[in-house]
Design an enzyme around this catalytic site. Structure first.
Site: not given
Ligand code: G3P
Length: 217
Positions: A83
Site C-alpha cells: 500500500k
Molecule cells: O484503511 C483505509 C480506510 O478504510 C480508513 O477508514 O474510517 O479511518 O476513514 P477510516
C-alpha cells in the site's frame, strides 16, 4: 463485489474468514497501532489465514525508502499488496512495483484526477476514502461513480476499492455504482447479515416446526 476486512485484529479476521465470504484484508498504520501488535508479525499471521490480497502499507515518504520497505513487505507472502500513498513518490513506487508483478494498493485517494493517475501507474487497487470525504461535507459516493466512469472509458484494469466505509449503506451504494471491492471494519461486515425480519422469521418458523413434533433425520 469482493469483501475485504479493514482491520489488523487477527481474531476478527479469523471469525470473518470462517464465513467463507472474506476475499482479503486491508491494514494501515493506524490499525496496526490500534492492534498493539508488531507490524510484520501481525501481517505474517494475517497471510496465514487469508489467501486473497492483504494490504500492508509503507511509511517512508520518498521513492527509495518506499521501494526499500516494499521489498521487506512483499517478501512476506505472494498475496501481499503493497500500500502506497497517492503522492508522486507513491505513484513512482507503484509503477516500479507493478512492473515487477507486485500487487499495489494506492491509498488516500480523494479525487478522480488522483484515481486516473493511480491507474496510469498500474495500480492493482485504488482506495477512494468515502467516509472521510463525507466527513468534510462532500459526497464520497459520487467519487466512486466518477472513477467507475473514467476507468470504463479506458478499460483500466485497476480495481476500485471503496475504503473508509462507515455503515452498511456505504457498502450497498458502492456496489450499486460498481466498486470492485469494498473494505470495511468487521463490525460493519457483520451488520450486513442482519435484518429484524430474518430473526423474527426464524423464531416463528421454529415455533411452528416444534409443534409438529417432527425431526429431520
Ligand atoms: O484503511 C483505509 C480506510 O478504510 C480508513 O477508514 O474510517 O479511518 O476513514 P477510516
Amino acid at each position: 463485489m469482493k469483501f475485504f476486512a479493514d482491520t489488523a485484529e487477527i481474531s476478527e479476521i479469523r471469525e470473518l474468514a470462517d464465513t467463507g465470504l472474506l476475499d482479503g484484508v486491508t491494514t494501515n498504520p493506524s490499525l496496526v497501532q490500534k492492534s498493539g501488535r508488531e507490524f510484520i508479525e501481525v501481517v505474517r499471521e494475517i497471510v496465514g489465514v487469508v489467501k486473497g490480497p492483504v494490504s500492508a502499507e509503507v511509511v517512508a515518504l520518498d521513492y527509495e525508502g518506499m521501494v526499500r520497505e516494499a521489498e521487506v513487505l512483499r517478501k512476506i507472502a505472494d498475496n501481499i499488496a503493497v500500500k502506497v500513498p497517492l503522492t508522486p513518490a507513491g505513484l513512482k513506487t507503484c509503477k516500479t512495483l507493478s512492473g515487477d508483478g507486485t500487487m499495489v494498493n494506492v491509498t488516500l485517494c480523494f479525487s478522480s484526477a488522483q484515481a486516473l493517475l493511480a491507474a496510469k501507474a498500474g495500480a492493482t487497487f485504488v482506495s477512494p476514502f468515502i467516509g472521510r470525504l463525507d466527513d468534510v461535507g462532500t459526497d464520497g459516493m459520487s467519487l466512486i461513480a466518477d472513477i467507475r466512469l473514467i476507468y470504463d472509458n479506458y478499460d483500466f484494469e485497476t480495481q476500485i476499492l471503496a475504503a473508509s466505509v462507515r455503515h452498511p449503506m456505504h457498502v450497498v451504494e458502492a456496489a450499486k455504482v460498481g466498486a470492485d471491492v469494498m473494505t470495511a471494519p468487521p463490525k460493519i461486515i457483520w451488520q450486513l447479515f442482519k435484518h429484524p425480519l430474518t430473526d423474527s422469521g426464524i423464531a416463528s418458523f421454529l415455533k411452528d416446526w416444534e409443534s409438529t413434533g417432527q425431526k429431520i433425520v
